[in-house]
Design a protein around this motif. Structure first.
Motif, PDB file in Angstrom:
ATOM      1  N   THR A  66      -7.063 -17.112 -23.781  1.00 32.87           N
ATOM      2  CA  THR A  66      -6.142 -17.576 -24.832  1.00 32.87           C
ATOM      3  C   THR A  66      -4.920 -18.279 -24.258  1.00 32.87           C
ATOM      4  N   GLU A  84       3.317  -5.090 -22.084  1.00 34.11           N
ATOM      5  CA  GLU A  84       1.879  -5.344 -22.032  1.00 34.11           C
ATOM      6  C   GLU A  84       1.390  -5.344 -20.586  1.00 34.11           C
ATOM      7  N   HIS A  90      -6.327 -12.456 -22.182  1.00 35.96           N
ATOM      8  CA  HIS A  90      -5.211 -13.266 -21.688  1.00 35.96           C
ATOM      9  C   HIS A  90      -5.675 -14.496 -20.914  1.00 35.96           C
ATOM     10  N   TYR A 150       4.377 -17.106 -14.441  1.00 38.38           N
ATOM     11  CA  TYR A 150       3.150 -17.739 -14.920  1.00 38.38           C
ATOM     12  C   TYR A 150       2.168 -17.988 -13.779  1.00 38.38           C
ATOM     13  N   ASN A 165      -9.639  -6.912 -21.795  1.00 37.85           N
ATOM     14  CA  ASN A 165      -8.215  -7.185 -21.677  1.00 37.85           C
ATOM     15  C   ASN A 165      -7.952  -8.400 -20.803  1.00 37.85           C
ATOM     16  N   SER A 173       2.021 -15.408 -18.297  1.00 37.66           N
ATOM     17  CA  SER A 173       0.932 -16.204 -18.875  1.00 37.66           C
ATOM     18  C   SER A 173       0.032 -16.735 -17.779  1.00 37.66           C
ATOM     19  N   GLN A 174      -1.272 -16.555 -17.973  1.00 40.08           N
ATOM     20  CA  GLN A 174      -2.274 -17.122 -17.071  1.00 40.08           C
ATOM     21  C   GLN A 174      -2.911 -18.269 -17.840  1.00 40.08           C
ATOM     22  N   PHE A 234       2.603 -12.923 -22.708  1.00 37.50           N
ATOM     23  CA  PHE A 234       2.791 -11.502 -22.993  1.00 37.50           C
ATOM     24  C   PHE A 234       3.975 -10.955 -22.204  1.00 37.50           C
ATOM     25  N   ASP A 288      -2.203 -16.999 -23.651  1.00 32.77           N
ATOM     26  CA  ASP A 288      -1.050 -16.523 -24.412  1.00 32.77           C
ATOM     27  C   ASP A 288       0.061 -16.050 -23.481  1.00 32.77           C
TER      28      ASP A 288
END
Length: 268
Positions: free
Chosen positions: A172, A180, A169, A117, A165, A139-140, A176, A174
């Motif tokens: 959001t 991805e 990320h 992360y 793209n 995740s960022q 991944f 999110d």
């Protein structure tokens, strides 16, 4: 790998031939970075650049996860004061070219697994080649904490994957997976977790077997092309090639070709 019970974690360095293996070691806290760890990481990167016997670095992590990112309770006071955990004058692990910090010249291969992360993504994007385990979760998520990614993600994610793209990320927060990350060119290879470090070391040892001056020059020209544009980087071609061609390693490269044997490069 050995683990540690040091509450603030540590960065362990192991020399294997011409490769410096740099291990993030705080698995009990998912390798969350404290100021101590960040400082030691800068010291390790500086050691790689300053030791002529070392040619390549491999950044890896103990335990099941690469890093959950910054340990905010310990890092936040520094952020509020606008201070950095890595002392001025050292090599910046994020390689941002910030005033007062050195930029890394030697290649860095990164092996990531499990939770990778925020800072974890930024460290791997700041490196040169990334090998990811097939169990990675990326995740960022800075926007989820009310802050902005300032370790290079806003720049390098867009450069690798395009604006849309990157923002998908970055905005959001999110999670991944490795597939991805591979699609977005954030990582170069995805391998089973059990073979992760072995593959990263294999790549590093292949790089270490090449002519060191040529490796550094090639890496720097690619980086200049990305950051300053192809036309700027192209202007270095003749001068750099002239310097390299007059090196002892270039002569050894020719001799090894004629004698049909592996080259023995010295970095001279």
């Amino acid at each position: 790998m050995n683990t540690t019970h040091h509450p603030e974690g540590q960065i362990d360095c192991t020399v294997q031939g011409a490769v410096l293996q740099i291990c993030i070691n705080r698995p009990a806290k998912r390798n969350g970075f404290t100021p101590k760890m960040y400082r030691e990481l800068g010291e390790a990167y500086t050691r790689l650049d300053d030791d002529p016997a070392l040619r390549v670095g491999v950044l890896c992590a103990a335990g099941d996860h690469f890093t959950a990112g910054l340990d905010l309770p310990t890092i936040a006071p520094l952020m509020k004061r606008g201070e950095k955990a890595v002392p001025l004058g050292l090599v910046d692990p994020l390689n941002l070219g910030m005033e007062g910090y050195r930029r890394r010249t030697k290649p860095m291969v990164v092996a990531v697994q499990g939770i990778t992360y925020t800072l974890g993504i930024e460290l791997m994007l700041a490196a040169d080649i990334v090998v990811a385990a097939d169990d990675c979760r990326f995740s960022q998520l800075e926007v989820q904490r009310g802050i902005m990614a300032t370790g290079g993600a806003t720049l390098r994610m867009a450069e690798r994957a395009g604006m849309g793209n990157a923002l998908l990320h970055l905005l959001t927060a999110d999670v991944f997976d490795s597939a991805e990350a591979l699609r977005l060119h954030f990582v170069q290879k995805v391998v089973p977790a059990a073979g992760l470090l072995a593959e990263a070391m294999r790549i590093a040892e292949m790089i270490a077997a090449q002519a060191p001056l040529a490796v550094v020059a090639t890496r720097q020209n690619v980086l200049k092309g990305v950051e300053q544009g192809p036309l700027v980087a192209m202007h270095d071609f003749i001068a750099v090639q002239k310097t390299l061609s007059n090196s002892e390693d270039a002569a050894e490269g020719v001799r090894s070709f004629v004698e049909k044997r592996p080259a023995r490069f010295t970095g001279q």
